[in-house]
Design a protein around this motif. Structure first.
Motif, short mmCIF file in Angstrom:
data_model
loop_
_atom_site.label_atom_id
_atom_site.label_comp_id
_atom_site.label_asym_id
_atom_site.label_seq_id
_atom_site.Cartn_x
_atom_site.Cartn_y
_atom_site.Cartn_z
N PRO A 1 0.82 -1.22 0.00
CA PRO A 1 0.00 0.00 0.00
C PRO A 1 0.85 1.26 0.00
N MET A 2 0.24 2.34 -0.45
CA MET A 2 0.87 3.65 -0.44
C MET A 2 -0.23 4.67 -0.17
N MET A 3 0.09 5.76 0.51
CA MET A 3 -0.90 6.79 0.82
C MET A 3 -0.90 7.84 -0.28
N SER A 4 -2.07 8.07 -0.87
CA SER A 4 -2.16 9.05 -1.95
C SER A 4 -2.03 10.47 -1.41
N ALA A 5 -1.75 11.39 -2.31
CA ALA A 5 -1.79 12.81 -1.96
C ALA A 5 -3.24 13.18 -1.65
N LEU A 6 -3.43 14.29 -0.97
CA LEU A 6 -4.76 14.76 -0.62
C LEU A 6 -4.87 16.22 -1.07
N PRO A 7 -5.95 16.56 -1.74
CA PRO A 7 -7.14 15.81 -2.14
C PRO A 7 -6.80 14.67 -3.11
N SER A 8 -7.56 13.58 -3.04
CA SER A 8 -7.28 12.38 -3.83
C SER A 8 -7.96 12.46 -5.20
N TYR A 9 -7.45 13.37 -6.04
CA TYR A 9 -8.03 13.51 -7.37
C TYR A 9 -6.92 13.39 -8.41
N THR A 10 -7.33 13.28 -9.67
CA THR A 10 -6.42 12.87 -10.73
C THR A 10 -5.22 13.78 -10.91
N GLN A 11 -5.45 15.09 -11.05
CA GLN A 11 -4.33 15.98 -11.38
C GLN A 11 -3.23 15.92 -10.32
N LEU A 12 -3.62 15.90 -9.05
CA LEU A 12 -2.61 15.87 -7.99
C LEU A 12 -1.95 14.50 -7.90
N GLY A 13 -2.74 13.44 -8.01
CA GLY A 13 -2.18 12.10 -7.92
C GLY A 13 -1.19 11.82 -9.04
N MET A 14 -1.54 12.22 -10.26
CA MET A 14 -0.64 11.99 -11.40
C MET A 14 0.67 12.76 -11.21
N ALA A 15 0.57 13.98 -10.72
CA ALA A 15 1.77 14.80 -10.51
C ALA A 15 2.64 14.21 -9.41
N ALA A 16 2.02 13.70 -8.37
CA ALA A 16 2.78 13.16 -7.23
C ALA A 16 3.58 11.93 -7.61
N LEU A 17 3.15 11.20 -8.64
CA LEU A 17 3.84 9.98 -9.04
C LEU A 17 5.07 10.26 -9.92
N LEU A 18 5.23 11.49 -10.35
CA LEU A 18 6.38 11.89 -11.16
C LEU A 18 7.52 12.35 -10.25
N PRO A 19 8.72 12.48 -10.80
CA PRO A 19 9.73 13.21 -10.03
C PRO A 19 9.12 14.57 -9.71
N ASN A 20 9.22 15.03 -8.48
CA ASN A 20 8.54 16.30 -8.20
C ASN A 20 9.36 17.19 -7.26
N LYS A 21 9.10 18.43 -7.42
CA LYS A 21 9.72 19.45 -6.58
C LYS A 21 8.74 20.60 -6.48
N VAL B 1 -17.23 8.53 -6.42
CA VAL B 1 -16.57 9.80 -6.09
C VAL B 1 -15.16 9.53 -5.57
N HIS B 2 -14.33 10.54 -5.66
CA HIS B 2 -13.00 10.50 -5.03
C HIS B 2 -12.56 11.93 -4.82
N GLY B 3 -11.47 12.09 -4.14
CA GLY B 3 -10.99 13.43 -3.79
C GLY B 3 -10.90 13.62 -2.29
N GLY B 4 -11.65 12.78 -1.55
CA GLY B 4 -11.68 12.90 -0.10
C GLY B 4 -10.64 12.04 0.58
N GLY B 5 -10.84 11.82 1.89
CA GLY B 5 -9.82 11.17 2.70
C GLY B 5 -10.19 9.81 3.23
N THR B 6 -11.22 9.13 2.67
CA THR B 6 -11.56 7.80 3.18
C THR B 6 -10.48 6.80 2.81
N LEU B 7 -10.49 5.68 3.52
CA LEU B 7 -9.51 4.63 3.24
C LEU B 7 -9.61 4.16 1.78
#
Length: 833
Positions: free
Chosen positions: A474-494, A686-692
């Protein structure tokens, strides 16, 4: 006709020097004239008997003669050539005699031809009968007539195959075979054979009446009650029912006769335990399903009993029609069992995540599988009560309960992080770059909304592939748990930062779109050759292009979108369970193609998970929170982004810094599973929130092994202590030695009892061994075999119960295992079932 005459004469001359031919009707002279037989002298009787006798016996004792008389054979006292005739052969040139000769049958079988002349007027029928005689010569007139019945019906030979063929015609509303039997004078013989074989007696025998009686008798016998027909009829019925070639006919007649025999009314008072092994009518399956649904909804049946019934119904003829219904019932049972065993509490965020990825995810999975099979079955009304029960328990007793408990932990957080669990924003550094640090190439598949529980099923499917292995973490997603942020978080990021329109920047570059993501991927490690592309585009590549892609790149990111593209639309969100199945199939194919292209290090992950409830939401499931602040920039079902947002009852506030993001924006997340009211947006997916379910995402690591590691389960025969068959039936248990797993796959077998020379002497069963239970008792399959009359020939001999397996997709079978029995029973006209 002349050809047949010459053929008949040639056969006689093979054994005799002299052949007489009497043209009793004086209509065969032209045929006589046309006959040309090498080495045979043609002569006529015309008041020259003495001269003929002298010539054939004295003058030309080695010459072959065809002696023709234009007229009937004389009375014995007037026949001057009687002694010569008795020592030689007489050719009968009437049609019946010709046909008899063609068949190579002795004269005592003449009635089999002369009484059924219409049958022989077809060259095709005669040729078929000749072929059957050549294969197995008849030993009686009745045997010839039985073969004639088979030819009329287009059957293989035995009476049971004739009956099966006639049942096929009956189902199609045709009666050509029966009418041909009648024209050929075989009707009375046919019904006598049916009476002797199956016990069908009627003053006015009728084939549809026989068919209805057959269904009725076999149904009664299966219930342990008396039937009008005997046990041999039950054997024929079973064979026909279980033969795939007769499936359509059986189903047509069964559906028709279940109304005539008032089966639905009869079933109302039957208990499920007496119906479990009966499949004569489709209504039986529907009644079993109704009983199961009712008892499960009221929780008056144990999970073990339900699963046992579902397991046994897999052998039902109608199972393919109701497979998804039974699958739905099975998953609903496992769901109820898993929920009853779950304790939905936690004392820390880390414990909550651990318990979710250890066991709770399975409840989400079982719910999803139930919904999928319910939808696929098209039997929503039949499963209606069960759906209501499952949906209510899933929403209230699990989804809300577990996330209310999780919310208590989230409420205490100052920063969005769970100790001991990887963060999505560190994925590239900790997971993908690990391979690059060893100078190994890596491919990352990002499947949009691949929830943890879907990935766990995908893990099992990938592990079923030969020489593949995989592990899931398992891994904890970024929050809010939506596409644009999640996709960005999986890249090299700064300096990941939210923009006013919910977009995301990294290294100061927008991360939306494949081309931008490829640019950011290039910031990962100096000198790396990188590529980002859609998974569909990779799947469309030719094999050589795929290998070139591997050769020319070090890091490949593939973007797959099957679940989110369906679930995130109001019009299609109810199809999300189907989309999850498609995603698993896609990813499995993608993994296979990647390894074919030489990629061996594969990571599969997701941008976020999702919440899904199949039923439209109740008012209580919407949040009453009213977000406010200096500026609300984005308002979604599951999150709000803005500046200077106020602490709001029913919502958890995070600053960008607390979420590990740059900038000065704030985020509000509705508590637990509550949704905000957004006009026109879907609410069930739905997604974007903080549920498990939204924030616990998978990292699936796939590898390839050098050696084959997939096999099939072993199946063994558990026979009675005495290896003796002393009645018309025998019961055994078949045992699946291992549970089906990723590396131990199911096995399909054909089971039957055979003599030493390979003759089938029982009914056959097509069986699938796919039991997954760890309990050995739940991997046993009881089977009862009925012996045929053919078994009489092998009494007091050894016979063999064989489990045979098809060789690939061919029509050939090889033995998987067998067990020897001694057949020792008293012969009876009606097998003592």
């Amino acid at each position: 006709m002349s050809d047949r005459i010459e053929a008949g004469l040639k056969r006689l001359f093979e054994e005799h020097r002299i052949v007489f031919w009497y043209d009793a009707a004086r209509d065969m002279r032209e045929e006589y004239k046309a006959v040309t037989l090498p080495g045979v002298e043609k002569v006529e009787i015309a008041n020259n008997e003495f001269g003929l006798k002298y010539r054939v016996l004295r003058q030309e004792p080695k010459q072959k003669f065809l002696i023709f008389k234009d007229g009937p054979e004389p009375e014995m006292k007037d026949n001057w050539l009687l002694d010569l005739q008795l020592a030689t052969a007489v050719f009968k040139a009437d049609q019946a005699a010709i046909w008899l000769a063609e068949l190579g049958l002795p004269g005592q079988y003449e009635a089999a031809v002369r009484d059924h002349m219409e049958f022989y007027r077809s060259g095709r029928r005669l040729d078929r009968l000749k072929a059957m005689e050549a294969e197995q010569p008849s030993d009686s007139v009745s045997a010839v007539r039985r073969k004639m019945l088979a030819v009329c019906a287009g059957a293989e030979g035995a009476l049971d195959t004739v009956v099966e063929a006639l049942l096929g015609e009956l189902a199609q509303g045709r009666d050509e075979a029966l009418r041909l039997m009648d024209r050929a004078g075989l009707t009375e013989f046919f019904w006598k054979q049916v009476e002797n074989a199956y016990g069908y007696v009627s003053d006015e025998p009728d084939f549809e009446d026989f068919a209805i009686t057959l269904f009725q008798s076999c149904y009664c016998r299966a219930l342990g009650e008396e039937g009008k027909l005997n046990g041999e009829a039950l054997l024929v019925f079973r064979r026909w029912k279980n033969n795939r070639l007769g499936a359509d006919a059986f189903e047509t007649l069964s559906r028709k006769y279940q109304a005539i025999l008032r089966i639905p009314e009869d079933l109302r008072d039957r208990e499920i335990k007496v119906l479990r092994l009966i499949d004569h009518f489709e209504e039986i399956d529907r009644q079993i399903i109704r009983i199961l649904v009712t008892e499960m909804s009221s929780q008056t049946v144990t999970a073990a009993e339900v699963l046992k019934t579902v397991r046994e119904r897999r052998q039902s003829h109608w199972y393919p029609i109701y497979a998804d219904v039974y699958e739905a019932i099975g998953y609903a049972t496992e769901f109820q069992q898993a929920l009853s065993e779950a304790t939905l509490g936690m004392t820390s965020p880390a414990e909550g995540v651990k318990r979710y990825v250890t066991s709770w995810f399975r409840i989400d999975q079982l719910y999803r599988k139930f919904i999928y099979h319910m939808q696929k079955s098209g039997q929503a009304s039949l499963l209606g009560a069960l759906f209501e029960s499952v949906e209510n328990r899933y929403t209230t007793s699990f989804l809300l309960a577990v996330n209310d408990a999780w919310q208590d932990q989230v409420a205490k957080m100052t920063d969005w992080a769970v100790p001991g669990y990887a963060r999505q924003s560190n994925f590239y550094r900790d997971q993908a770059a690990e391979f690059r640090r060893r100078d190994q190439k890596v491919v990352v598949i990002i499947s949009d909304a691949l929830r943890y529980e879907v990935a766990e099923e995908c893990l099992r499917e990938i592990r079923k592939l030969n020489r593949f292995d995989a592990e899931l973490k398992p891994m904890m997603s970024a929050l809010p748990s939506y596409t644009q942020l999640g996709m960005a978080a999986l890249l090299p990021n700064k300096e990941l930062a939210l923009s006013d329109d919910a977009g995301v920047t990294s290294f100061g570059i927008p991360t939306r779109g494949t081309s931008n993501r490829e640019k950011i991927l290039g910031h990962g490690r100096d000198g790396d050759r990188v590529r980002a592309m859609k998974a569909d585009d990779f799947m469309a590549m030719k094999a050589d292009d795929g290998k070139a892609l591997f050769r020319d790149h070090d890091v490949l990111y593939l973007y797959h979108n099957r679940i989110d593209v369906v679930g995130d639309k109001l019009a299609t969100e109810e199809r999300v369970t189907e989309a999850a199945e498609d995603a698993i199939e896609d990813l499995t194919k993608l993994v296979r193609k990647l390894t074919t292209a030489n990629f061996s290090n594969i990571l599969i992950t997701a941008d976020h998970g999702f919440l899904y409830q199949h039923r439209a939401l109740d008012e209580t499931e919407y949040s009453v929170a009213d977000p406010s602040g200096a500026e609300i920039l984005v308002k979604n079902r599951r999150f709000v982004i803005g500046r200077g947002l106020n602490e709001t009852a029913g919502m958890k506030k995070f600053t960008a810094g607390q979420l590990g993001l740059g900038g000065n924006l704030d985020v509000l997340i509705p508590n637990s599973i509550n949704r905000l009211r957004i006009k026109g947006a879907g609410s069930r997916f739905v997604h974007g929130g903080g549920t498990l379910q939204e924030v616990v995402i998978p990292v699936l690591r796939v590898g390839k092994r050098r050696e084959a590691d997939v096999g099939k389960v072993d199946v063994q025969i558990i026979a009675p202590s005495r290896n003796l068959i002393s009645s018309g039936q025998t019961a055994v248990a078949l045992y699946q030695a291992q549970p089906v797993s990723e590396k131990q796959q199911q096995r399909e077998l054909l089971a039957g009892i055979y003599s030493q020379d390979g003759t089938l002497i029982s009914d056959e069963h097509q069986l699938t061994f796919d039991f997954t239970s760890q309990n050995p008792r739940e991997r046993e399959l009881p089977i009862t075999f009925l012996l045929s009359r053919e078994a009489d020939r092998f009494n007091n001999q050894d016979v063999f119960l064989k489990l045979r397996e098809r060789v690939g997709k061919t029509s050939h079978f090889e033995d998987h295992t067998s067990h020897r029995f001694q057949l020792r029973r008293g012969i009876s006209t009606d097998f003592d079932f």
